[in-house]
Each structure stands twice: as C-alpha cells, then as structure tokens.
Design a protein around this motif. Sequence first.
Motif, PDB file in Angstrom:
ATOM      1  N   ARG A  76      -5.403  -3.114  -7.750  1.00 17.38           N
ATOM      2  CA  ARG A  76      -6.744  -2.711  -8.162  1.00 17.38           C
ATOM      3  C   ARG A  76      -7.122  -3.269  -9.546  1.00 17.38           C
ATOM      4  NH1 ARG A  76      -9.943   1.067  -5.719  1.00 17.38           N
ATOM      5  NH2 ARG A  76      -8.203   1.949  -4.547  1.00 17.38           N
TER       6      ARG A  76
ATOM      7  N   ASP B   1     -11.940  -1.853  -2.335  1.00 21.01           N
ATOM      8  CA  ASP B   1     -11.307  -1.061  -1.273  1.00 21.01           C
ATOM      9  C   ASP B   1     -11.284  -1.811   0.058  1.00 21.01           C
ATOM     10  OD1 ASP B   1     -10.503   1.467  -2.496  1.00 21.01           O
ATOM     11  OD2 ASP B   1     -12.622   1.648  -2.979  1.00 21.01           O
TER      12      ASP B   1
ATOM     13  N   ARG C 238       0.827  -1.210   0.000  1.00 20.75           N
ATOM     14  CA  ARG C 238       0.000   0.000   0.000  1.00 20.75           C
ATOM     15  C   ARG C 238       0.860   1.258   0.000  1.00 20.75           C
ATOM     16  NH1 ARG C 238      -4.084  -1.692   4.754  1.00 20.75           N
ATOM     17  NH2 ARG C 238      -4.757   0.500   4.715  1.00 20.75           N
TER      18      ARG C 238
ATOM     19  N   ILE D 120      -0.732  -0.421  -5.492  1.00 22.03           N
ATOM     20  CA  ILE D 120      -2.182  -0.616  -5.485  1.00 22.03           C
ATOM     21  C   ILE D 120      -2.788  -0.254  -6.840  1.00 22.03           C
ATOM     22  CG2 ILE D 120      -4.363   0.187  -4.469  1.00 22.03           C
ATOM     23  CD1 ILE D 120      -2.691  -1.687  -2.636  1.00 22.03           C
ATOM     24  N   GLU D 121      -2.480   0.958  -7.312  1.00 21.86           N
ATOM     25  CA  GLU D 121      -3.141   1.409  -8.547  1.00 21.86           C
ATOM     26  C   GLU D 121      -2.650   0.659  -9.781  1.00 21.86           C
ATOM     27  OE1 GLU D 121      -5.820   3.102  -8.257  1.00 21.86           O
ATOM     28  OE2 GLU D 121      -5.390   3.279  -6.113  1.00 21.86           O
ATOM     29  N   GLY D 122      -1.371   0.288  -9.786  1.00 23.35           N
ATOM     30  CA  GLY D 122      -0.816  -0.381 -10.962  1.00 23.35           C
ATOM     31  C   GLY D 122      -1.085  -1.870 -10.997  1.00 23.35           C
TER      32      GLY D 122
ATOM     33  N   ASN E 164       4.890  -2.592 -13.610  1.00 20.78           N
ATOM     34  CA  ASN E 164       4.398  -2.230 -12.284  1.00 20.78           C
ATOM     35  C   ASN E 164       4.996  -3.108 -11.189  1.00 20.78           C
ATOM     36  OD1 ASN E 164       2.602   0.104 -12.539  1.00 20.78           O
ATOM     37  ND2 ASN E 164       1.500  -1.199 -13.984  1.00 20.78           N
TER      38      ASN E 164
ATOM     39  N   LYS F 101     -10.313  -5.866 -10.007  1.00 23.74           N
ATOM     40  CA  LYS F 101     -11.458  -5.574 -10.878  1.00 23.74           C
ATOM     41  C   LYS F 101     -11.743  -6.743 -11.819  1.00 23.74           C
ATOM     42  CE  LYS F 101     -11.500  -0.525 -10.817  1.00 23.74           C
ATOM     43  NZ  LYS F 101     -11.012   0.687 -11.493  1.00 23.74           N
TER      44      LYS F 101
ATOM     45  N   GLY G 146       2.718   3.009  -6.752  1.00 23.20           N
ATOM     46  CA  GLY G 146       1.940   2.325  -7.786  1.00 23.20           C
ATOM     47  C   GLY G 146       1.533   0.891  -7.488  1.00 23.20           C
TER      48      GLY G 146
END
Lengths: 348, 348
Positions: free
Chosen positions: A243, A267, A232, A238-240, B321, A247, A236
């Motif tokens: 997440r 989340d 966390r 989490i976002e890279g 990433n 999804k 990057g």
Amino acid sequence: MTESRKKTVLLIGGGGVGAIAALNLETGGLAEVTVVLRSNFKAVNESGYQIESCDHGVVKNWKPTHVVNSVPDITKEGNEPYDYIVLTTKNIPDIPPSIQDLIAPALPPSNTHTTIVLIQNGLNIEKSLLKSHSNTPILSGVSLIGSAEFEPGVVVQDDTDRLLIGAFSNPNLPSTQQTSLAENFVKIYSAGGKTVCTYSSDVLYDRWRKLVYNACLNPICAITGLDTGRIRLADGGIEGLVRPAMKEIVTAAKEVAGVELAGDVVDTMIEMDPLEIYLAPSMLADVRKGNFIEFENLLGEPLREGKKAGVAMPTVEVLYNICKAIQWRTKDAKGRVKIPPKRGAVAK
Amino acid sequence: MTESRKKTVLLIGGGGVGAIAALNLETGGLAEVTVVLRSNFKAVNESGYQIESCDHGVVKNWKPTHVVNSVPDITKEGNEPYDYIVLTTKNIPDIPPSIQDLIAPALPPSNTHTTIVLIQNGLNIEKSLLKSHSNTPILSGVSLIGSAEFEPGVVVQDDTDRLLIGAFSNPNLPSTQQTSLAENFVKIYSAGGKTVCTYSSDVLYDRWRKLVYNACLNPICAITGLDTGRIRLADGGIEGLVRPAMKEIVTAAKEVAGVELAGDVVDTMIEMDPLEIYLAPSMLADVRKGNFIEFENLLGEPLREGKKAGVAMPTVEVLYNICKAIQWRTKDAKGRVKIPPKRGAVAK
C-alpha cells in the motif's frame, strides 16, 4: 478480396502471455500468426503448446500457423512485410539486445507498412522505437492476464486475459490513422470471442494504472518470494509494503502525467488476482527461473519521472535498488560479471 | 583453592559463533564448558567439531568438556548452578521459545549466583530477562566474527573473533559487581590468547555501533541474496541501499541513545568483512538454510525506537517490512500458518 485476406502477424516471444495472444489471434480467424520462439522452440515446433486456460479450457498440441526460431529477415528472404509485429517478450533495456535490435530483421528503419504492438509493461517503452523507426505506428498493449509457462510449451492461464490497446502518440503520423490501426487490431484480437480486448484512447492512463500493480506488488512479490495470494496473507505485507508503494505511484501518476487514478485503484490492484490462485507475477516467476527481471521500465522509469516531478517515493526507491542488486545477482550467476577470486579461511 | 577452580560455563547454541566461543573458553584453561546442542548434537557428540579457523587454524574432532542435547535442569538433577550461562543462539522473540523459557531449567528466577552472558545481536535483548530474573547480572557480548556452520559440526571461521563484553545495567545490583563480573569473563575468554576480547563500559554504544552493520548490511544481504563481498560489487548496492540505511541508524543512535558514532563508522562497517571472503552474514545464512531470521531485535527495535524519537527511517522501515514478509514465508514453508487451498486454472 483484400479485406478477406488474413492479417499477417509476427509475434515475438511465445511464453505465458505470447502463447495466449497467439491463440486469441488465430482463434478469431482474422490473423495468420508466425511465432518466434527461443527456449521453447523445440518443444512447440515438435508437439505444439499444452495449454490449460480459464478462457480456452484445455488445449492440447496446439500450433500457431508458423513457428520459427529467429526473427525472419524479410529483405534477405524477399518476404512481404508483416501487417503487425507483436512483441510479448520481456522488455529489459539494461540487458541486450534492445527491442529495436531484436525486430530489426523484420522491420527496415524506413518501414511504413508494419504496425508494432508492444504487449509489454512499463513506462516509456516506445521511446527508443520512435527514434529508430520514426514513421512506424506503435500500439500500446496493456495486458491484465494471469498466465505462465511452467516448462517449455506448457502454459497455465489461471486469470482471464483482458487487453487494452491504444496508440502511442507518434508525432510524424496522423492520429486518425493511429487510432484506426489500434481499433483494427482490437477487432482481429477479439474476433474469437474468448477474451476481452478493448480500445483505449488514453495510453498513459492505462500504463500508470497498471504500474500501481507492476511497480509495487510485482517487485514486492519477487523480493519477498511470496505470490500475490501469500503477500496478502503475510503479516504486514500489504500495509507495510504494497500500500505505501502504491500510494507513491498514484501520486507520481498525477504529478508526472496528470493521470488521476480512481480512489479505489489501490484496493483494486491489491485484489486484482484472486487470492486462491496464488499467482506468481512476472518478476517473481523470473526470479524463480533465474531470469533477468523487467525492473527498469516497471520501477526505474516511474521512479525517475516521479522524482523529477518532485514526488517523494522512498518505498519505490528502496524496491528499485533491491531489484538492481537482484539483477546483478543474476548477471553474476550467468557469469556476466567478473569478480575477484575467493580467499580461503585459513592462510595457506 | 577457590581461585584455581575452573569456572563452569553453560553455553547454549554451538553453531558458528558458539563453537568458536566454546573453543576460546576452553583453550584458556580457566573454564569448563558444557555446550547445549540441538541440530548438530549427534555429529558433535560422536566426532566433535571440525573447525577451520583464521584464529585457531585447522582443528579436527574437537569436543568441549561436556556436550548435552538439552538445557540441564539443575534443581531436578541437584547440580550446582553454573558460574556463567552464555547464550550464542539466535535471539528471535517473534518465534517461541523465548530466551527466558529456554534457560529456565538451569536458572531459577531467584538466582543470584549465575551470570548470564548474551553473545547475541540487537537492541533491548536484555529487557525480558531483567523482568524474569531481576537479581541476575546480565552481560552484553557484541561479537564481530565471521563464522558459520556449513553442515552439522563443520565450522568455518573466516574472519577474526573480536568480542566486546560489558554489563547491561541492572538497577537491582551494585554496578561495581556488574563491572567486575564482566572483567572476569573477559579474562577467562581471552586466556587462550587466540582472540581479542575486551571489556567495554558502554554497552549501548557497542550495540548501536554494531547495528550499523546488523540493521543494514545484514538484512540487505539476506533480501538481495548477495554476500558482503558481492553487495559491494553489485551496481548501486552500497550507494542505493547500504549507505542510506546506515545513515538512518547513525542518526537514530544519536537521537535515541545519545550515542555519537564516529564519522567513519559507515565506511568502516561497509568494509568490515574482507571483500574476498564473500561472507554470508547471519541473516543471509539463515535465509539460505530456511531458518528464521533475527529481524525483530536487529531492525524492529532500532526502527521503533528511532521513530519514537522522531527520526525519519524510510529505508530501514522498508527493509524491516520485507524481513517480516520473509519471516512469514519461512513460517509458511514450515507449515506454521494455515492458508486457503489453491484453486485450479480450469473450473472442474
């Protein structure tokens, strides 16, 4: 008379998750637990477990009622069948023995008495058992715990035990029987009051929901070498990675199983473990110990099912293939594969 | 008279690649090399290099003409500018110092005499230098070598040195001058006859071609912990990871730069290193040593350029990433990031 008899539980695998499960079952006073241990048998048999737990506090030299080093052969020993066989081992179908072979000595194929409880992760883990033991009820245990064994018998549980129990659907058995067996197991597991164990009527929902964590955060931690706190904090992470992978699993859950995961599940799963405990999820812990990882049930099955249903899963697919290579690396390190000899730099 | 004077070369970074470059340059007799060393300065200054090389055989206690432990400040010391400054360090723009800062003491911004040679990997590595030294010719060196330094000064080169030299296009200089500088460098590097160094007129082609290896096989080895031999032996390593990533780079080369890589480039790159040398490519070697990895020029730039050109690069993006997270892990290990303190399992 019968009602007051403690239920007999054979618990296979007394590591981080299993030790706390055994402790909960015996703390409630409704079960007598026999724990099957391998690598930590000597330590636990001699001195019991040394447990540091956010649910139970510090527990020193604790021993379940029976500690054994192999699955008892009930036919040979003329024993009564167990009421429950609980599996808390890793489930790694690509590395023998299979779980059917593992439990075989304590569970004849004709069994109708014993209920199996799989406190194990991943999708389709009941499938092979439904074939080998077609009249055995099989319960699903989805555990949301933070617990690890750092050396033989030394267990640190740093995130609370929350366990969801439901019945995997067995078409050969009445569903009311399966439900009542699940509810009864919840009762004996919860009786000590130290844990939150609840009945769940929707096994597929539970499993897909946990896969949002286990097919994504868990392997990403194992691959990057970062715990759930550090991933966390990392640029990057989490976002890279986390997440986008999550999804894909959320979409697969819907397309494959009609499971609608709530909008905040991604989340919630990212923030599941308190950041500051820097928890190493199971696959990272296994990689660090040089153990095999549970990637086939955690990533392989959701990926295969998702792709079959037409879901684009590019992130999970790359993670899966990296895990496959890491599994091979462990086989190589354990001498389980044969490779050509190394050639020197300078021709001799 | 002028012609017989040896060219002066400042070579920055004498690890696996740099040591062999220095050896080639001095073996030819046309260059006098000053090598700038950091971690291995003491070992090489005292006893020279211990080299085991498929090109040069066993070379003991070999010392370049000059060994120094920092980039000479030519203005302060009143030295002549070098004919060539060759960089064989890693190029890691996300970790200071930048290469402009690194070479600054030996290269005033107004330089017109010295030629820079970047024997470094990745895309767009000349961009920042073209800004800081707009009248300096910059040559591109693409090296296909297998060479590593296992301990300070101990170099094992187990795959032949093949070096492609061309000029990065500098719009402020006549192209004929740039070409002749490149050809001259090829001459002095090749003069010893132990290596294959050739002039290349298409720098972009060379760089994209090598990226097929360096944006794919190199990080995949680093991430999985498998060398280039083992990744070929591992279940699904090539088909699941390397080949899909390489195909994305081949497409990006075409769309971004109009570079048409030959149909067999993927197989050629997969089989580039002889399997039985079990070569750890640079990023794997760096991960094993706890060093930073060169992922921004190797994966980041091709990915950014590819995406800008509309190329789907899902595999390379996940690899990128993961590399980013691994880079953060190294920063964390080196104490370069600050993270919240760890919380105990049992409330105190």
